[in-house]
Design a protein around this motif. Structure first.
Motif, PDB file in Angstrom:
ATOM      1  N   LEU A 188      -6.581  -0.636  -0.702  1.00 49.16           N
ATOM      2  CA  LEU A 188      -5.976   0.467  -0.722  1.00 49.16           C
ATOM      3  C   LEU A 188      -6.391   1.400  -0.045  1.00 49.16           C
ATOM      4  O   LEU A 188      -5.502   2.182   0.008  1.00 49.16           O
ATOM      5  CB  LEU A 188      -5.476   0.554  -2.047  1.00 49.16           C
ATOM      6  N   SER A 189      -7.787   1.980   0.129  1.00 55.88           N
ATOM      7  CA  SER A 189      -8.086   3.472   1.024  1.00 55.88           C
ATOM      8  C   SER A 189      -8.777   2.725   1.538  1.00 55.88           C
ATOM      9  O   SER A 189      -8.730   4.269   2.778  1.00 55.88           O
ATOM     10  CB  SER A 189      -9.030   3.349  -0.412  1.00 55.88           C
ATOM     11  N   CYS A 237       1.851   1.783  -3.589  1.00 58.22           N
ATOM     12  CA  CYS A 237       1.499   2.560  -4.759  1.00 58.22           C
ATOM     13  C   CYS A 237       1.224   3.819  -4.637  1.00 58.22           C
ATOM     14  O   CYS A 237       0.904   4.173  -5.159  1.00 58.22           O
ATOM     15  CB  CYS A 237      -0.276   0.924  -4.354  1.00 58.22           C
ATOM     16  N   GLU A 238       0.955   4.046  -3.070  1.00 60.66           N
ATOM     17  CA  GLU A 238       0.050   5.372  -2.716  1.00 60.66           C
ATOM     18  C   GLU A 238       0.752   6.448  -3.909  1.00 60.66           C
ATOM     19  O   GLU A 238       1.148   7.449  -4.501  1.00 60.66           O
ATOM     20  CB  GLU A 238       0.702   6.038  -1.262  1.00 60.66           C
ATOM     21  N   HIS A 239       2.885   6.250  -3.684  1.00 63.51           N
ATOM     22  CA  HIS A 239       3.440   6.661  -4.719  1.00 63.51           C
ATOM     23  C   HIS A 239       2.980   7.041  -6.321  1.00 63.51           C
ATOM     24  O   HIS A 239       2.583   8.738  -6.637  1.00 63.51           O
ATOM     25  CB  HIS A 239       4.989   6.245  -4.975  1.00 63.51           C
ATOM     26  N   TYR A 271     -10.218   8.615  -1.992  1.00 63.81           N
ATOM     27  CA  TYR A 271      -9.348   8.058  -1.725  1.00 63.81           C
ATOM     28  C   TYR A 271      -7.999   8.731  -2.523  1.00 63.81           C
ATOM     29  O   TYR A 271      -6.972   9.793  -2.875  1.00 63.81           O
ATOM     30  CB  TYR A 271      -8.513   6.937  -1.371  1.00 63.81           C
ATOM     31  N   PHE A 284      -0.420   6.581  -7.328  1.00 62.05           N
ATOM     32  CA  PHE A 284      -1.576   7.103  -6.955  1.00 62.05           C
ATOM     33  C   PHE A 284      -1.000   8.848  -6.740  1.00 62.05           C
ATOM     34  O   PHE A 284      -1.678   9.174  -8.224  1.00 62.05           O
ATOM     35  CB  PHE A 284      -2.401   7.041  -6.070  1.00 62.05           C
ATOM     36  N   LEU A 324      -5.602  12.448  -4.005  1.00 60.92           N
ATOM     37  CA  LEU A 324      -4.271  12.332  -4.144  1.00 60.92           C
ATOM     38  C   LEU A 324      -3.616  12.884  -5.832  1.00 60.92           C
ATOM     39  O   LEU A 324      -2.517  12.313  -6.182  1.00 60.92           O
ATOM     40  CB  LEU A 324      -4.048  10.763  -4.434  1.00 60.92           C
ATOM     41  N   LYS A 334       1.104  -0.817  -0.146  1.00 56.87           N
ATOM     42  CA  LYS A 334      -0.364   0.123   0.000  1.00 56.87           C
ATOM     43  C   LYS A 334       0.560   1.950   0.172  1.00 56.87           C
ATOM     44  O   LYS A 334       0.506   2.541  -0.533  1.00 56.87           O
ATOM     45  CB  LYS A 334      -0.596  -0.158   1.261  1.00 56.87           C
TER      46      LYS A 334
END
Length: 319
Positions: A200-201, A180-182, A212, A184, A216, A177
């Motif tokens: 993920l959220s 992945c956020e980077h 969410y 997104f 981003l 997770k």
């Protein structure tokens, strides 16, 4: 506009002993695979300009994969052949087409891109980041991030599909997770399954889960819901596009063909002031046809249709 797909191209050894699982399965069939390769093959088969960025081994499997992907009209100028084994994935199928995976990694991990290659790839492109293995580390992970960062800097459209595989991230979900956020934060379009949305959220409510991603910076979130269809969230406005009734034989590559078909449509259409707001529902309906055809046959690439075959296909829309 061209489409660039980066990540693994591999051999899927598909177990033909239905419901036996990987522990008890005995009989396997060799198929071309790898999520980015599947997406590229879908786009090429439909008729758009697409390049695959990948690495295979200097072995018969790598030669097979390279020749196979060329047959789908995919540019292989950025496919490297390395002095090691090709990556394998072993796949078992249940009666409903759902899958169990085990990976034996090889050349895909060592994909390394030069600065010159990245500049060439990000020249007026849609960049698709849909690798199941690219977040695991190694040279591929570094090249993946460098390509994504360059694409963002040059104003390319970026699509990210996390492609979560429990076999790769068992007991490491929080690490997945965070990685992945980077991406997104770089992406314009995100494609997730309903299970991935929750993972993920951390939200079970679909609208909150989509928000969410929007928070981003993601413009379009596509949430695939299996037989229920696809939820589109465009800057917070949601639309459900129903699925088509099919008899699922093999769902391997279903999500890849779905996003491939969406990207094909985007490559043929200018984004416009509202970033495909008026067209995205039609794109998703088209993608549902493509994905339905793929699920009706074993093998992610072998079932890919041409544009004429999609347009001629007869489907019944679920109410």
């Amino acid at each position: 506009m061209k489409v660039v797909c980066i990540g693994e191209m591999l051999i899927d050894f598909v177990c033909t002993d239905t419901n036996a699982g990987l522990v008890n399965g005995v009989n396997y069939v060799k198929k071309s695979g790898g999520a980015p390769a599947n997406v590229a093959a879908c786009i090429g088969k439909l008729g758009a300009d697409v390049s695959l960025v990948a690495a295979v081994g200097n072995d018969p499997y790598g030669q097979y994969l390279t020749e196979e992907i060329k047959a789908y009209h995919v540019n292989t100028d950025f496919v490297s052949t390395l002095p090691m084994s090709t990556t394998f994935a072993f796949v078992s199928l249940a009666d409903n087409g759902e899958r169990e995976f085990a990976f034996n990694r090889g050349a895909d991990e060592q994909l390394c891109l030069s600065d010159a290659a990245i500049e060439q790839l990000t020249d007026d492109a849609i960049v698709h980041l849909g690798s199941a293995t690219a977040l695991l580390g190694g040279e591929l992970s570094a090249s993946y991030l460098r390509l994504a960062t360059a694409a963002k800097r040059k104003g390319n459209i970026i699509c990210f599909d996390p492609n979560f595989r429990i076999g790769l991230w068992q007991n490491r979900e929080e690490e997945f997770k965070a990685k992945c956020e980077h991406y997104f934060a770089l992406a314009d379009i995100v494609k997730v399954s309903d299970d991935e949305l929750v993972l993920l959220s951390n939200e079970t409510d679909m609208q909150k889960g989509c928000q969410y991603f929007h928070d981003l910076g993601v413009k379009i979130v596509l949430v695939t819901l299996g037989p229920k269809g696809c939820l589109i969230s465009h800057l917070g406005q949601q639309t459900l596009v129903p699925a088509y009734v099919i008899t699922a034989i093999d769902t391997t590559g279903a999500g890849d063909s779905f996003i491939g078909a969406v990207l094909f449509k985007m490559s043929q259409t200018a984004a416009g002031e509202h970033f495909y707001r008026e067209q995205i529902a039609d794109f998703v309906a088209f993608a549902g046809k493509v994905s339905g055809l793929v699920c009706a046959t074993i093998g992610a690439m072998a079932a890919l249709p041409t544009l004429a075959e999609v347009e001629a296909g007869t489907f019944i829309v679920k109410k």
